[in-house]
Design an enzyme around this catalytic site. Structure first.
Site: not given
Length: 336
Positions: A244, A263
């Site tokens: 991420k 996420d």
């Protein structure tokens, strides 16, 4: 020196670029978790640090206005080399990527995605910044399990403790982002822990050291020319950098417009709002890839830009009251 919050106060020290709000909304872009160095210094005026200089920005119906403050030495104006207006214009054009026509992209994304079209009218002018790769990377390492207000405070402490002082505005010091060499120092981790960085201290200092001793700041910049998958792989090899955070840096600093930071929130959006059959019961590396591929298939080569609009909309609609804690509301929030 005194903060200049409007062109009317000192017109000779302000310049402007043609830029309507449909192409850029400062209030949406600078407060949506892409960057942590800007603050609303007065209503409609945004002050922050960019390219080693302190700026105040504001906009009207047709223009983006800016003023740049000179550096100080021992409390007095320094004799540093000044950039001319054309060079300053270009810094802003590059930072906000104003060569990318946002209105046409909104139309394209809306035509492909009814859910995007539903929120886009209320959130115009959301574009992706083109940030310095070192600053972007080390800042986003600080975002794990965190939220925007706390991240902003952490980055401010980092700059005050390690960065070069640029000037004082209304008696408040403003500092540059620290250099790699300073953050790679032997005492950096201990100093960061003392500043409240917790476990992130070893990742910030460790990544700074790995870059300084490896590819260097120049090599990190050269990843802009590398394929997305290669840039992502290099970033994920650094301490504290997972898929991420790597995607955030790829999107916001390395010219990878197709990068979609994922996420748990984005994962739920893909499954619940879009009915995408992606991932399993947890956010695995495979799920990261499948969700990114799903949105790239939906929105095209600038999928990361489209996701930035939806992220901004969700953030504005669900942000907790000032001073509250517990919500992960940054692009890099959650595990690294």
């Amino acid at each position: 020196m005194k903060l200049r919050d409007t062109p009317s106060a000192c017109p000779s020290l302000w310049r402007c670029l043609p830029c309507p709000p449909a192409e850029l909304r400062l209030d949406l872009v600078l407060a949506s978790g892409q960057t942590f160095r800007w603050w609303e210094s007065s209503p409609g005026a945004w002050t922050g640090v960019l390219a080693g200089r302190v700026w105040t920005l504001r906009q009207d119906r047709d223009h983006l206005w800016y003023t740049v403050y000179g550096e100080e030495e021992d409390g007095h104006p320094a004799e540093a080399a000044k950039l001319d207006g054309a060079e300053l214009d270009q810094i802003l054009r590059d930072y906000f990527q104003l060569d990318v026509g946002l209105t046409a992209l909104y139309h394209t994304w809306g035509a492909a995605d009814p859910l995007f079209r539903k929120v886009a009218d209320d959130f115009p002018g959301v574009r992706v910044l083109r940030q310095d790769p070192v600053e972007c990377l080390l800042s986003f390492i600080c975002t794990s399990n965190n939220h925007i207000s706390r991240i902003t405070a952490m980055i401010e402490r980092l700059c005050q403790a390690f960065g070069r002082r640029l000037c004082h505005l209304d008696a408040q010091p403003v500092h540059a982002f620290p250099s790699l060499s300073v953050l790679a120092g032997a005492d950096a981790e201990a100093r960061l822990r003392a500043l409240g960085f917790g476990y992130r201290a070893k990742f910030v200092s460790g990544s700074a050291r790995a870059i300084a001793e490896g590819l260097g700041a120049e090599g990190l910049h050269r990843l802009r020319a590398a394929p997305y998958a290669e840039a992502r792989r290099v970033l994920c090899a650094l301490p504290g950098v997972g898929a991420k955070v790597a995607d955030c840096v790829c999107l916001m600093a390395l010219d990878k417009a197709e990068a979609v930071p994922v996420d748990t929130h984005v994962w739920r959006i893909a499954r619940q709002r879009y009915g995408a059959a992606v991932g399993g019961r947890s956010l695995t590396p495979r799920a990261h890839q499948e969700i990114g591929d799903f949105f790239r298939g939906l929105w095209g080569p600038r999928a990361g830009w489209a996701q930035a609009v939806l992220f901004c909309a969700d953030l504005r609609k669900s942000r907790e009251p000032a001073g509250s804690r517990g919500r992960d509301d940054s692009r890099g929030a959650g595990s690294p």
